[in-house]
Design a protein around this motif. Structure first.
Motif, PDB file in Angstrom:
ATOM      1  N   TYR B 246     -67.730  35.603 -73.635  1.00  0.00           N
ATOM      2  CA  TYR B 246     -66.386  36.128 -73.383  1.00  0.00           C
ATOM      3  C   TYR B 246     -65.846  36.807 -74.641  1.00  0.00           C
ATOM      4  O   TYR B 246     -65.859  36.190 -75.713  1.00  0.00           O
ATOM      5  CB  TYR B 246     -65.408  34.991 -73.055  1.00  0.00           C
ATOM      6  CG  TYR B 246     -65.712  34.270 -71.774  1.00  0.00           C
ATOM      7  CD1 TYR B 246     -65.408  34.846 -70.541  1.00  0.00           C
ATOM      8  CD2 TYR B 246     -66.269  32.991 -71.804  1.00  0.00           C
ATOM      9  CE1 TYR B 246     -65.669  34.156 -69.368  1.00  0.00           C
ATOM     10  CE2 TYR B 246     -66.529  32.303 -70.630  1.00  0.00           C
ATOM     11  CZ  TYR B 246     -66.230  32.882 -69.418  1.00  0.00           C
ATOM     12  OH  TYR B 246     -66.496  32.207 -68.266  1.00  0.00           O
ATOM     13  N   PRO B 247     -65.301  37.994 -74.553  1.00  0.00           N
ATOM     14  CA  PRO B 247     -64.547  38.540 -75.689  1.00  0.00           C
ATOM     15  C   PRO B 247     -63.185  37.852 -75.750  1.00  0.00           C
ATOM     16  O   PRO B 247     -62.599  37.547 -74.712  1.00  0.00           O
ATOM     17  CB  PRO B 247     -64.392  40.024 -75.333  1.00  0.00           C
ATOM     18  CG  PRO B 247     -64.602  40.113 -73.870  1.00  0.00           C
ATOM     19  CD  PRO B 247     -65.368  38.919 -73.419  1.00  0.00           C
ATOM     20  N   VAL B 248     -62.730  37.587 -76.962  1.00  0.00           N
ATOM     21  CA  VAL B 248     -61.406  36.966 -77.107  1.00  0.00           C
ATOM     22  C   VAL B 248     -60.404  38.079 -77.313  1.00  0.00           C
ATOM     23  O   VAL B 248     -60.440  38.786 -78.320  1.00  0.00           O
ATOM     24  CB  VAL B 248     -61.393  35.980 -78.302  1.00  0.00           C
ATOM     25  CG1 VAL B 248     -60.032  35.333 -78.443  1.00  0.00           C
ATOM     26  CG2 VAL B 248     -62.480  34.932 -78.112  1.00  0.00           C
ATOM     27  N   ALA B 249     -59.523  38.249 -76.350  1.00  0.00           N
ATOM     28  CA  ALA B 249     -58.612  39.407 -76.352  1.00  0.00           C
ATOM     29  C   ALA B 249     -57.703  39.379 -77.567  1.00  0.00           C
ATOM     30  O   ALA B 249     -57.187  38.333 -77.958  1.00  0.00           O
ATOM     31  CB  ALA B 249     -57.783  39.401 -75.074  1.00  0.00           C
ATOM     32  N   GLY B 250     -57.514  40.539 -78.175  1.00  0.00           N
ATOM     33  CA  GLY B 250     -56.524  40.712 -79.235  1.00  0.00           C
ATOM     34  C   GLY B 250     -56.929  40.183 -80.600  1.00  0.00           C
ATOM     35  O   GLY B 250     -56.143  40.213 -81.523  1.00  0.00           O
ATOM     36  N   LYS B 251     -58.158  39.692 -80.725  1.00  0.00           N
ATOM     37  CA  LYS B 251     -58.572  39.159 -82.037  1.00  0.00           C
ATOM     38  C   LYS B 251     -59.639  40.055 -82.664  1.00  0.00           C
ATOM     39  O   LYS B 251     -60.615  40.417 -82.007  1.00  0.00           O
ATOM     40  CB  LYS B 251     -59.142  37.749 -81.879  1.00  0.00           C
ATOM     41  CG  LYS B 251     -58.080  36.696 -81.646  1.00  0.00           C
ATOM     42  CD  LYS B 251     -58.712  35.322 -81.823  1.00  0.00           C
ATOM     43  CE  LYS B 251     -57.672  34.230 -81.648  1.00  0.00           C
ATOM     44  NZ  LYS B 251     -58.299  32.901 -81.813  1.00  0.00           N
TER      45      LYS B 251
END
Lengths: 281, 254
Positions: B246-251
């Motif tokens: 999963y990509p971690v949004a906004g980081k």
């Protein structure tokens, strides 16, 4: 219109041209399956132009050397050099990642066409024979041309019988063939060698327009009719022979231009194939 | 175990322009190597260099003996226009071992039929290749590669354009072939998630970032390494024995 009795009486005149037409139609019909399936239809047009340029170059050199321009063997050899060389270059060379291969085909076609016009313009002494020398004359084909055409047909048949599985693999999926150790450039080169070998002799016998047509129409009709590759080769070979031979005979009876009649009959055969497929579906 | 193929400090690329330099890699006989990276990142160029169809611009490619390769191209690269049956396509896998002078014999047809059965399509032998579904075509191309009885099975984006169920099925097939077939598998994919549950060795390649990393799956799935590949922070979760990325949004990456 010519009657049947008159036609039979003239058999010594039409026998050799008819034989040449049948051979050329069958040979080009067979090779056309590869041309159509490899999506290189315009390569055959470019090779026909290059073959014509070869004849012009031979004539120019012969004229410059003040030799007889009737040396058809020399014209044929030079036409072969241009056609086979062009086939190998257009079919096997990669034009890098900046240009599609179609660009090379298009340039070869127009440049060869322009050079043919420029060269022909200088050949004033043979201007009256030039049309026949370049574009063929299926009405009067000497027996020697039939023999050469039969020889080329035999060579092509032998090579394609011996190496069909390699040529098919390299043509169908070059990337995989190479990755699995099949020398795809070699087999593609062999295919283009045979196409380059066939075009000048066929063009000399039946003309440039029928050559382009027979490398396209019979194969297209065969591929409409069948879903098996072997059958497609057989059908295209038969349809090519029928279009060429039938067209030749029709032109005798109807007194129409021979090459154009052959192509028109090929077109009719394609339409009939399409119709037969539609009815069967 | 002696590697089948080794790349030593290789520069990959076309013409004279290297896309990526300093690539070292060894493929063991029992390896399952996945090469992952973005589209246009140099994965296929690397695969071609590894297989020897593209010469390295620098460095060396070495093999241990003759390595029989079974290759599966991207499905879209194979023309459905050709009037070939599924069997015709699979039999092509026998051509490299036959050489130019021998004809296809009954034994070759039997081997090709067995390969088609191994990928679960024994009844499609006579079906026109052009009428197969995307998943069936992919399996047919895998069968063609297997018909060569390879020591190395190489695949270029084998799950490209597949729906999730077909992708899972294709990857399960590759895992089974790897386990039971005693063959090394090298596959290229732009989707890490597609290979994260199957590969033993993972390589990241991206010519635009001059990125080349290779290591064991566990080592390569560490978040810090993944973040560099994706240009953002990434987490790996495991649910019911399957890994999900999963990509971690906004980081931004650390």
């Amino acid at each position: 219109m010519i009657g049947l009795a008159e036609f039979w009486a003239a058999s010594p005149i039409w026998r050799d041209p008819l034989l040449a037409s049948l051979l050329a139609g069958a040979l080009l019909g067979f090779l056309g399956v590869y041309v159509v399936l490899r999506r290189v239809v315009f390569v055959s047009a470019a090779l026909t132009q290059l073959s014509t340029l070869g004849v012009i170059v031979a004539l120019l050199v012969l004229e410059r050397l003040e030799l007889e321009t009737e040396h058809q063997e020399i014209q044929l050899v030079v036409a072969w050099l241009f056609s086979v060389g062009g086939g190998l270059a257009l079919g096997t060379l990669r034009w890098g990642r900046r240009l599609p291969s179609e660009a090379g085909v298009g340039m070869a076609y127009v440049l060869a066409g322009a050079l043919v016009i420029l060269g022909a313009n200088r050949l004033i002494h043979v201007a009256h024979d030039l049309n026949t020398m370049i574009f063929g004359n299926a009405v009067a084909v000497p027996f020697q041309d039939v023999v050469i055409l039969a020889g080329v047909t035999l060579v092509v048949a032998v090579l394609h019988t011996l190496f069909q599985k390699e040529i098919v693999f390299a043509s169908f999926d070059r990337e995989t063939a190479e990755a699995m150790g099949v020398r795809a450039p070699l087999w593609s080169g062999l295919l283009y060698f045979t196409i380059g070998l066939a075009i000048p002799v066929a063009a000399h016998a039946v003309g440039a327009l029928p050559v382009f047509a027979f490398l396209t129409i019979p194969a297209a009709a065969a591929l409409v009719l069948t879903r098996r590759l072997r059958l497609a080769f057989g059908t295209a070979t038969a349809l090519g022979a029928i279009a060429a031979g039938g067209g030749y005979l029709l032109s005798w009876f109807l007194q129409t231009p021979t090459g154009a009649t052959m192509v028109a009959l090929g077109g009719l055969l394609f339409a009939a194939s399409w119709l037969a497929r539609a009815v069967r579906a | 175990m002696e590697p089948l193929i080794r790349l030593e400090e290789v520069a990959i690329g076309y013409g004279r322009r290297p896309l990526l330099a300093g690539v070292s890699l060894a493929v063991a006989p029992d390896d399952f190597l996945a090469v992952v990276g973005p589209n246009g990142g140099g994965k296929t160029t690397l695969l071609r260099t590894l297989l020897g169809t593209l010469p390295p611009l620098a460095g060396a490619r070495r093999t241990t003996g003759a390595v029989t390769v079974g290759y599966v191209p991207q499905r879209d690269h194979v023309d459905g226009l050709w009037p070939l049956s599924t069997g015709d396509v699979v039999v092509m896998g026998r051509v490299p071992s036959l050489g130019p002078w021998r004809r296809v014999a009954a034994g070759d047809v039997a081997a090709a039929r067995a390969a088609l059965a191994r990928v679960g399509l024994p009844d499609l032998w006579r079906r026109p290749f052009g009428t197969l579904s995307g998943g069936q075509r992919q399996r047919t191309l895998i069968a063609r590669a297997l018909a060569a009885e390879p020591r190395l099975l190489a695949l270029d984006e084998p799950t490209n354009g597949m729906d999730p169920a077909a992708e899972l099925s294709a990857m399960d097939l590759l895992r089974d072939l790897h386990r039971t077939g005693r063959l090394a598998v090298v596959m290229v994919s732009h989707r890490l998630e597609a290979v994260a549950n199957y590969a033993r060795t993972l390589a990241f390649v991206d010519k635009d970032q001059a990125l080349w990393r290779v290591g064991s799956l566990a080592e390569m799935l560490r978040p810090e390494g993944l973040s560099r590949l994706y240009g953002q922070e990434v987490e790996v979760h495991e649910e019911e024995g399957r890994r999900f990325v999963y990509p971690v949004a906004g980081k931004e990456p650390p």
